[in-house]
Design an enzyme around this catalytic site. Structure first.
Site, PDB file in Angstrom:
ATOM      1  N   ASP A 198      -1.533   4.138   1.123  1.00  0.00           N
ATOM      2  CA  ASP A 198      -1.788   4.108   2.599  1.00  0.00           C
ATOM      3  C   ASP A 198      -3.202   4.418   2.918  1.00  0.00           C
ATOM      4  O   ASP A 198      -3.783   5.166   2.295  1.00  0.00           O
ATOM      5  CB  ASP A 198      -0.879   5.043   3.072  1.00  0.00           C
ATOM      6  N   GLU A 202      -3.893  -0.331   0.776  1.00  0.00           N
ATOM      7  CA  GLU A 202      -4.003  -0.767   2.074  1.00  0.00           C
ATOM      8  C   GLU A 202      -5.339  -0.249   2.746  1.00  0.00           C
ATOM      9  O   GLU A 202      -5.832   1.072   2.465  1.00  0.00           O
ATOM     10  CB  GLU A 202      -3.010  -0.033   3.189  1.00  0.00           C
TER      11      GLU A 202
END
Length: 617
Positions: free
Chosen positions: A266, A303
Site C-alpha cells: 500500500d 501501489e
C-alpha cells in the site's frame, strides 16, 4: 530470530520481542493459567525465551515498565486491539504441494473486501464462491488488508470491527471478524485447488491510530518525516534495523505460513527511507530469496502515485526490483472520458489523447506539468514491460472516493460500462476487477470504520468532509461509523442472474476468455501496440499485434466515447473479421451498423458509447 509467539508443538512456545531501549522485559500469560516469565536479552535489542506448558489459544502480553501490552508481532487478537494476544498453532495440512502459481503476466486480479464480499463476511464464506470466480476467468484474488483493526466489540463480531483494513495495527495478525488464522489458511488452500492465486494487501507505510502500542517497545516511528497518518515509520533513523526487520518478517510470514502468492504494498510513496538501501529494495531481496527456497514464484506489487519506474527496475539499473506497480493514469484517463468528471485529480485528464498515451506509454504524466499538483510529475517508463503495470476501471479507492461510494454503473450508462470493461480487458496491462464490477453491482462501497475512540471517529468524519471538498461536493458523505453504512456495502449476489447484470457478466466472461486465449492479446510488448486518438470525434483506435512469426494477424478495436454515432475508417491493410461489438443486441445494445467483414479504407459507423473489435488476416 522469529518475531512474536512461535508455537513449537507439545506445549512449547518461543516468545521473541524487539525492545531495544528496555532493561527488563517479561511475557505475562493471562490465561488459562496466569504467570509471568522473564525474557533474556539478546543482541540488537531482542528479548527471547522458550517456555513449556503453553497451549494454543493461550493469551499473553509483554510486561514493560509495570504495564502489559499486546505483542507488536501478534498473530491473532481475538478480543480486539487493546486486549491480550493469542498463541497460534499454524500447523496445517496443505494440499497444494504441486501448486506452481500463476505467472505474473497472466494474472487477472479480483479485489475483494472480506467483510462485504458475502453476507457472512468471513474467510469461510468466500470458498463456495470460488467456482464462480474461476468460471469467470479470475485467476488471482486480492484481499484487502487483514490486520486487526479497532472496534468496541459490542455489536457482534461481524460489524464490531468493520473497516477497510488500512487502519490495521498488527501487521502479522488476522482480523478476528473475518475468521481465525487457520481459516485463512483453509481459504488459500481452497484457492490453490481452484487454480487461483492469492494476493494480500499489506500496509507498511503506517499503523492504525487506535490500539498501536509499538512505541512502548521501541522507536518504530520517526519525527524526521510526516505522512498523512502522522509520524512516519522509522525506516532509516536510529534503531531502524529492528523496525525494518519487523515489517520484512511480516511479509515473509504471510508468504511462508499462509502460502500467499503476492503482496500488494500500500502507498509505497509514504515509506520514507533515504538510506543507501531502500526498505523496498531490501524487501525485494528477501522475498526473492524465499521464492528460491520455496521453489515457487512470489511477487511484490506496489501501489504508488509517483509514476516512478524505479520501483520495478532491476537493481543494476538503480531500481528496487519489485515485480509490478499500479498505474493510476490509465484509470484516470478512462474514467474522465466515461463520466465527464473533471474535479480533483481528474482535472488533469479528459482527452482521448490521454488515454491513447496511457495505452502506449503507461504514464500520461512523465515529467509533464500537472495542473492538479501544480508541478511536473512522473518520468517515462518505456523501458519496462507492460505486464509490470496493473490497471483498473474501479477499485476500493476510486469507488470509495465518490461522494456516496457509487460504482461506475451508477455514474454512467450501461453502454459506457461495457465500453470501459473492454478498454481495460483489451489493454496489454494486468487488469484488476473490483468485487461486483463484473455484473454491475449496485451496492455502494463507502468508507466505514468502527473505532472505539469517539475523538478519532469525529476526526475521521471531518477528514472525509475535507477530502470531498476537493471534488466540489457540497453534501456530507455517509457517516463512516454507522453500522448501516457498512451493511449497505455488502454484495447482492442474486443480481448476477438478472437482466443486464447477467449480460454484463457474460460480456466480462467473453472479454476475459478472449484475453486469455488470443495470441495477440497475450502479447505484452510495447512495440506491438499503437493507439490513435481523435479528440474531435472522441474516439480512440488501438492496434495490437504479435512479434511471433507463427502469429501474423492483428487485432484492431475502436472506442467511441461520443454520445453520437461516429463514422471512421480503421487502420487495416487487409480484410478484417468482426469479433465483438458492444452495440449488438446480444449485449443489450441499441443495434450495430458495423459490417461483419471490413475492407481497407472502408468506413464504419460506431454506435454511441460503444466498442468494436476486428481481427485482420
Amino acid at each position: 530470530m522469529r518475531i512474536g509467539a512461535h508455537y513449537l508443538g507439545d506445549g512449547l512456545c518461543e516468545f521473541t520481542v524487539w525492545a531495544p531501549l528496555q532493561t527488563e522485559v517479561s511475557v505475562q500469560i493471562t490465561s488459562p493459567e496466569p504467570r509471568t516469565i522473564p525474557l533474556r536479552a539478546y543482541e540488537a535489542g531482542y528479548w527471547r525465551t522458550i517456555e513449556s506448558g503453553i497451549a494454543p489459544n493461550s493469551r499473553y502480553g509483554y510486561l514493560i515498565n509495570g504495564q502489559v501490552f499486546p505483542d507488536p508481532a501478534s498473530r491473532y487478537q481475538p478480543d480486539g486491539v487493546h486486549e491480550p494476544s493469542a498463541v497460534v498453532d499454524l500447523d496445517f495440512k496443505w494440499s497444494d504441494r504441486d501448486w506452481q502459481g500463476i505467472p505474473l503476466e497472466s494474472m487477472i486480479f479480483y479485489e475483494l473486501h472480506v467483510g462485504t464480499f458475502t453476507p457472512e463476511g468471513t474467510f469461510a464464506a468466500i470458498i463456495p464462491r470460488l467456482p464462480e470466480l474461476k468460471e469467470l476467468g479470475i485467476n488471482a484474488i486480492e484481499l484487502m488488508p487483514l490486520s486487526q483493526v479497532s472496534g468496541d466489540g459490542t455489536e457482534g463480531k461481524n460489524v464490531a470491527y468493520r473497516n477497510w483494513g488500512y487502519d490495521g495495527v498488527y501487521p502479522y495478525s488476522v482480523q478476528n471478524s473475518f475468521g481465525t488464522p487457520q481459516e485463512l489458511q483453509q481459504l488459500v488452500n481452497a484457492c490453490h485447488q481452484h487454480g487461483i492465486a492469492v494476493v494480500l494487501d499489506v500496509v507498511y507505510n503506517h499503523l492504525g491510530p487506535e490500539g498501536c502500542y509499538h512505541g512502548q517497545f521501541g522507536p518504530y516511528f520517526t519525527e524526521a518525516y510526516r505522512t498523512a497518518w502522522g509520524n512516519a515509520i522509522n525506516m532509516d533513523d536510529a534503531h531502524s534495523l529492528g523496525v525494518r526487520r519487523h515489517f520484512i518478517e511480516s511479509a515473509l510470514y504471510w508468504l511462508r505460513e499462509f502460502h500467499i502468492d503476492a503482496l500488494r504494498l500500500d502507498a509505497v510513496q509514504a515509506i520514507y527511507d533515504f538510506g543507501a538501501k531502500h526498505f523496498l529494495w531490501e524487501l525485494a531481496d528477501e522475498v526473492a530469496a524465499l521464492s528460491q527456497e520455496l521453489q515457487r514464484s512470489l511477487y511484490l506489487i506496489a501501489e504508488s502515485d509517483l509514476n516512478d519506474p524505479r520501483l520495478i527496475r532491476p537493481v543494476e539499473q538503480g531500481g528496487y526490483n519489485l515485480n509490478a506497480q499500479w498505474s493510476d493514469d490509465f484509470h484516470h484517463s478512462l474514467h474522465s472520458l466515461l463520466t465527464g468528471e473533471r474535479s480533483g485529480y481528474y482535472s488533469d485528464f479528459g482527452t482521448c489523447a490521454d488515454l491513447a498515451k496511457a495505452y502506449e506509454h503507461t504514464f500520461v504524466y512523465d515529467w509533464k506539468f500537472s495542473e492538479f499538483r501544480q508541478r511536473c510529475h512522473g518520468v517515462p517508463c518505456d523501458d519496462r514491460p507492460m505486464h509490470q503495470f496493473v490497471v483498473c476501471i474501479q477499485n476500493h479507492d476510486q469507488v470509495g472516493n465518490q461522494p456516496f461510494g457509487q460504482r461506475l454503473g451508477q455514474l454512467i450508462s450501461f453502454e459506457r460500462v461495457k465500453l470501459g470493461a473492454a478498454a481495460m480487458l483489451l489493454s496489454p496491462y494486468l487488469p484488476l476487477i473490483f468485487m461486483g464490477e463484473e455484473y454491475g453491482e449496485t451496492a455502494p462501497f463507502t468508507y466505514f470504520i468502527s473505532h472505539g475512540d469517539p475523538d478519532l471517529v469525529q476526526a475521521v468524519r471531518e477528514g472525509r468532509k475535507r477530502e470531498f471538498r476537493e471534488f466540489h461536493v457540497q453534501s456530507d458523505p455517509p457517516d463512516a461509523a454507522a453500522i448501516d453504512t457498512f451493511l449497505q456495502c455488502k454484495l447482492d449476489w442474486s443480481l448476477r442472474d438478472q437482466g443486464n447484470h447477467q449480460i454484463l457478466l457474460n460480456w466480462y466472461r467473453q472479454l476475459i476468455q478472449l484475453r486469455q486465449t488470443h495470441p495477440v492479446l497475450r502479447t505484452r510488448d510495447r512495440e506491438c501496440i499503437q493507439a490513435i486518438a481523435d479528440d474531435d470525434n472522441k474516439t480512440v483506435v488501438v492496434r495490437r499485434w504479435s512479434k511471433s512469426r507463427q502469429q501474423t494477424g492483428e487485432l484492431v478495436f475502436a472506442m467511441n466515447f461520443n454520445s453520437e454515432p461516429v463514422t471512421l475508417a480503421l487502420p487495416i491493410r487487409g480484410k478484417a473479421a468482426k469479433y465483438l461489438d458492444s452495440a449488438h443486441e446480444t449485449w443489450a445494445g441499441p443495434g450495430t451498423q458495423t459490417p461483419s467483414i471490413l475492407s481497407p479504407k472502408q468506413t464504419l459507423t460506431l454506435a454511441p458509447s460503444s466498442v468494436v473489435l476486428y481481427e485482420q488476416e
